[in-house]
Design an enzyme around this catalytic site. Sequence first.
Site, PDB file in Angstrom:
ATOM      1  N   ASP A  10       0.846  -1.182   0.000  1.00 25.16           N
ATOM      2  CA  ASP A  10       0.000   0.000   0.000  1.00 25.16           C
ATOM      3  C   ASP A  10       0.894   1.249   0.000  1.00 25.16           C
ATOM      4  O   ASP A  10       2.050   1.181   0.428  1.00 25.16           O
ATOM      5  CB  ASP A  10      -0.884  -0.049   1.254  1.00 25.16           C
ATOM      6  CG  ASP A  10      -1.567   1.265   1.511  1.00 25.16           C
ATOM      7  OD1 ASP A  10      -2.260   1.745   0.600  1.00 25.16           O
ATOM      8  OD2 ASP A  10      -1.407   1.806   2.628  1.00 25.16           O
ATOM      9  N   ASP A  12      -0.136   5.150   0.851  1.00 21.47           N
ATOM     10  CA  ASP A  12      -0.311   6.138   1.929  1.00 21.47           C
ATOM     11  C   ASP A  12      -0.382   5.470   3.307  1.00 21.47           C
ATOM     12  O   ASP A  12      -1.198   4.573   3.525  1.00 21.47           O
ATOM     13  CB  ASP A  12      -1.578   6.957   1.686  1.00 21.47           C
ATOM     14  CG  ASP A  12      -1.511   7.763   0.393  1.00 21.47           C
ATOM     15  OD1 ASP A  12      -0.386   8.084  -0.047  1.00 21.47           O
ATOM     16  OD2 ASP A  12      -2.572   8.058  -0.175  1.00 21.47           O
ATOM     17  N   CYS A  91      -5.987   3.229  -8.301  1.00 17.52           N
ATOM     18  CA  CYS A  91      -7.402   3.290  -8.667  1.00 17.52           C
ATOM     19  C   CYS A  91      -7.875   4.728  -8.500  1.00 17.52           C
ATOM     20  O   CYS A  91      -7.872   5.244  -7.385  1.00 17.52           O
ATOM     21  CB  CYS A  91      -8.231   2.369  -7.776  1.00 17.52           C
ATOM     22  SG  CYS A  91     -10.002   2.713  -7.908  1.00 17.52           S
ATOM     23  N   CYS A 108     -11.293  -2.197  -9.244  1.00 20.25           N
ATOM     24  CA  CYS A 108      -9.910  -2.011  -8.813  1.00 20.25           C
ATOM     25  C   CYS A 108      -9.779  -1.333  -7.452  1.00 20.25           C
ATOM     26  O   CYS A 108      -8.700  -1.352  -6.853  1.00 20.25           O
ATOM     27  CB  CYS A 108      -9.094  -1.272  -9.873  1.00 20.25           C
ATOM     28  SG  CYS A 108      -9.776   0.269 -10.466  1.00 20.25           S
ATOM     29  N   LYS A 136      -4.411  -0.537   6.333  1.00 15.36           N
ATOM     30  CA  LYS A 136      -5.869  -0.566   6.489  1.00 15.36           C
ATOM     31  C   LYS A 136      -6.398  -1.972   6.258  1.00 15.36           C
ATOM     32  O   LYS A 136      -5.794  -2.764   5.523  1.00 15.36           O
ATOM     33  CB  LYS A 136      -6.542   0.392   5.497  1.00 15.36           C
ATOM     34  CG  LYS A 136      -6.419   1.851   5.870  1.00 15.36           C
ATOM     35  CD  LYS A 136      -7.319   2.689   4.978  1.00 15.36           C
ATOM     36  CE  LYS A 136      -7.250   4.160   5.355  1.00 15.36           C
ATOM     37  NZ  LYS A 136      -7.949   4.994   4.356  1.00 15.36           N
TER      38      LYS A 136
HETATM   39 MG    MG Z   1      -2.862   3.192   3.374  1.00 14.99          MG
END
Ligand code: MG
Length: 197
Positions: A10, A12, A91, A108, A136
């Site tokens: 991932d 962020d 996405c 997506c 997350k």
């Molecule tokens: Mg994140």
Amino acid sequence: MEKFPAVFIDRDGTMNIEAGYIDHPDNFNLYPFVPQAVRLLNTHGFLVIVLTNQAGVGRGYFGEDNVETLHSKMRSELSKGGARLDAVYYCPHHTSSKDPKYAVDCNCRKPRTGMIDKALSELPVDTGRMFIIGDKMSDIKLGRKTGCRTYLVKTGYGLREAEKNPGGADVITDNILSAVLDILKISQQAQPDQTPA
Ligand SMILES: [Mg+2]
């Protein structure tokens, strides 16, 4: 064709310091341990693939050119640390978008699987050796659906997510570097025949 293990990461809150919708490169800053983590994966033969939801595009907060600018900065900062990414997928969609191009109930947006499906169609991934690292539960859910070993990091939103979902991932760990060290350890254990006598 030779296949390689892959780590999906991932963006962020995992690669860069969580800063909400990032619309300027000055607000995009990698955690200091990220180049080392990615470099370790590079040197151990893993494909490194970043997957990021950028609904700020669909919501009209910034354009795809902004996303590309941030990704150029990400690659260049990694490169200074001797690290590289094999692919970056994002996405841009959001169902609330006013632009029909982005107002798509797409496949997506994480935790949907479209970005990993695309990666598997474009890169020589060994689907039996896939890992995902994110802050997350949407990252973890995506990983579960696609057969990845899942790592929830405590950076970004991760601490809050871990408190809400204590058994939510295969591993809950401090950050991307500790996740990578576990992946390397596990992978060596899984292939003892490759260890020199
Ligand atoms: Mg994140």
